[in-house]
Enzyme design. Structure first.
Site, PDB file in Angstrom:
ATOM      1  N   GLU A 149     -44.373  -4.063 -13.857  1.00 44.44           N
ATOM      2  CA  GLU A 149     -44.683  -2.625 -13.930  1.00 44.44           C
ATOM      3  C   GLU A 149     -46.187  -2.504 -13.842  1.00 44.44           C
ATOM      4  OE1 GLU A 149     -42.792  -1.434 -17.650  1.00 44.44           O
ATOM      5  OE2 GLU A 149     -41.012  -0.969 -16.472  1.00 44.44           O
TER       6      GLU A 149
ATOM      7  N   CYS B 235     -50.737   4.584 -17.366  1.00 37.46           N
ATOM      8  CA  CYS B 235     -50.383   4.188 -15.994  1.00 37.46           C
ATOM      9  C   CYS B 235     -49.933   5.375 -15.170  1.00 37.46           C
ATOM     10  CB  CYS B 235     -49.315   3.106 -16.023  1.00 37.46           C
ATOM     11  SG  CYS B 235     -47.867   3.585 -16.969  1.00 37.46           S
TER      12      CYS B 235
END
Ligand code: NAD
Length: 456
Positions: free
Chosen positions: A229, A263
């Site tokens: 990720e 993120c």
């Protein structure tokens, strides 16, 4: 004793050192995990999942939450209220993790002619869980729960910037599990690399693209399973007819929360040129209302950045934008001691500026305008990143269609993205490899095995 040294980003003062794991200790940690995993995988699912309720009880205890939240605030500057919200995610998501894992562990049977095939889902073995510093509790929890509920053991390596928060989280969960099932490794990139190279079967990683690529290379020898990720450069498109106030609320909140060190932070705002003036006025007003202060105070919305290096990256990108002609609507000031940087609002951001091309991971609302929706979609997609995005416009098929043209794993329509309701947490292009959450995400931690037999 080798130690990890960290500093409080609000003051620049050293925090108590945390003991680092030595490479020669890895083999035993992994062997213990593997031994515990054999017995763990043999249990039935409900027996395995029972610990999750105890974990939820622990992260509902005000004293435990307070200790953990204070540690996060001290190690990486996240304001206390946001740190508590991060821990609340552990409480709120864990049952959904159990439900998804339960589905993922179920076998499937199919018949074709005289052949019956059963597909069973087996754990992989030992999963290395390597985490970043920006969500030091919820990210380890997401990856560790995915591994453990699907019958694996895990070895957690928190970020070297947040080792104490990582250790506190580990202590909360590890003694609810068989001894050794969730190991802990402390240190930076070197021990991370050694862990990837060691006898683990899978690496579940959240962090930067560059580290994800290094892990992919290291894992290639053993063909280890990977879920990566990675970083993002999320666009936000504000189309004609959008609710500008709601868009401004989101743009500011999603660019500045955790100092932009998220993120899925909004990193690029594309606003239709006819809405720009109204949008900027609304953004300016909201930024002025932010309460900047001590992350350990209950009233703070906005604390310091997590590290000197992260602040430097943001300042370099802002300097590049200024040199190339961007205009500062609000200019964030650097101050010390500590790694403080006020929020910036920049307009006239051109596609070739670093602010438009590289992950900023900082407190910046970066705005550019467009004339046609096709142009906005093309520019939003002109990046190797593809984590999240959002589209703001009149509710209905036209706005939905724009969302469908964006190359991002997760798109919000008149809101931020979400992995609620069993959806995956997923990046596209260089923002991810494999994905988590959802039944399919749980199966990324498992190996299918088919058993075929003749019937009839
Ligand atoms: P990072 O890649 O520098 O470090 C992440 C982890 O990897 C740390 O624990 C580090 O010690 C370890 N590491 C470093 N080199 C390694 C190597 N060669 N082998 C194995 N492990 C190694 O990232 P960071 O600065 O801690 O985190 C910020 C990044 O994380 C941003 O790019 C952000 O977008 C990303 N992120 C992504 C998500 C997501 O869900 N997609 C969530 C949070 C953060």
């Amino acid at each position: 004793m080798a130690v990890i040294e960290t500093r409080n980003p609000a003051t620049g003062e050293p925090l108590p050192p945390v003991e680092a794991t030595q490479p020669e200790q890895l083999a035993k940690i992994i062997a213990d995990a593997r031994a515990a995993q054999r017995e763990w995988a043999a249990r039935d699912f409900e027996d395995r999942a029972a610990f999750a309720e105890q974990l939820i009880a622990r992260v509902s205890d005000a004293e435990i939450v307070d200790e953990l939240a204070r540690s996060v605030a001290q190690e990486m500057g996240k304001p206390l209220r946001q740190a508590r919200a991060e821990i609340a995610n552990v409480r709120n998501r864990s049952r959904a993790f159990v439900d998804r894992a339960r589905e993922a562990c179920k076998a499937e049977v199919g018949v074709e002619g005289s052949i019956e095939v059963t597909t069973t889902w087996r754990p992989l073995g030992v999963v290395a869980v390597i985490a970043p510093w920006n969500f030091p509790v919820s990210t380890p929890n997401n990856l560790a729960l995915s591994a453990i509920l699907t019958g694996n053991a895990a070895v957690l390596k928190p970020s070297e910037f947040t080792p104490r928060s990582g250790a506190l989280y580990h202590a909360l969960i590890a003694d609810l599990l068989p001894p050794g099932l969730l190991g802990l490794v402390q240190g930076g990139g070197e021990i991370g690399r050694a862990l990837v190279q060691a006898e683990v079967d899978m690496v579940a990683f959240t962090g930067s693209i560059a580290t994800g690529q290094a892990i992919m290379r290291e894992a290639a020898g053993g063909m280890k399973r990977l879920v990566l990720e990675l970083g993002g450069k999320d666009p936000m498109l504000i189309l004609p007819g959008a609710n500008v106030d709601a868009a401004a609320d989101f743009a500011v909140r999603n660019s500045l929360t955790n100092c932009g060190q998220v993120c899925v932070a909004t990193e690029r705002v594309f606003v239709h040129r006819d809405l720009e003036a109204e949008f900027i006025a609304a953004v300016r007003e909201r930024v002025a209302g932010y309460s900047v202060g001590d992350p350990l105070s209950e009233d703070t919305d906005y604390g310091p950045m997590a590290s000197e290096r992260q602040r430097e990256i943001v300042l370099e990108q802002l300097a590049d934008a200024r040199e190339r002609g961007a205009e500062f609507v609000v200019e964030g000031q650097k101050r010390g001691p500590g790694y403080w940087l006020g929020p910036s609002v920049v307009r006239g951001v051109a596609d070739d500026m670093r602010l438009a091309r590289e992950e900023t991971f900082g407190p910046v609302v970066a705005i550019s305008t467009f004339a046609e929706t096709d142009e906005a979609v093309r520019r939003a997609n002109a990046t190797p990143y593809g984590l999240g995005a959002s589209v703001w416009g009149p509710p209905g098929p036209e706005t939905e269609a724009v969302a469908g043209r964006l190359e991002a794993g997760m798109v919000g329509i008149n809101r931020g993205l979400s992995a609620a309701a069993g959806a995956p947490w997923v990046g596209w292009k260089m923002s991810g490899y494999g994905y988590t959450r959802s039944v399919a995400g749980m199966r990324n931690f498992m190996q299918p095995q088919t058993h075929a037999r003749n019937v009839g």
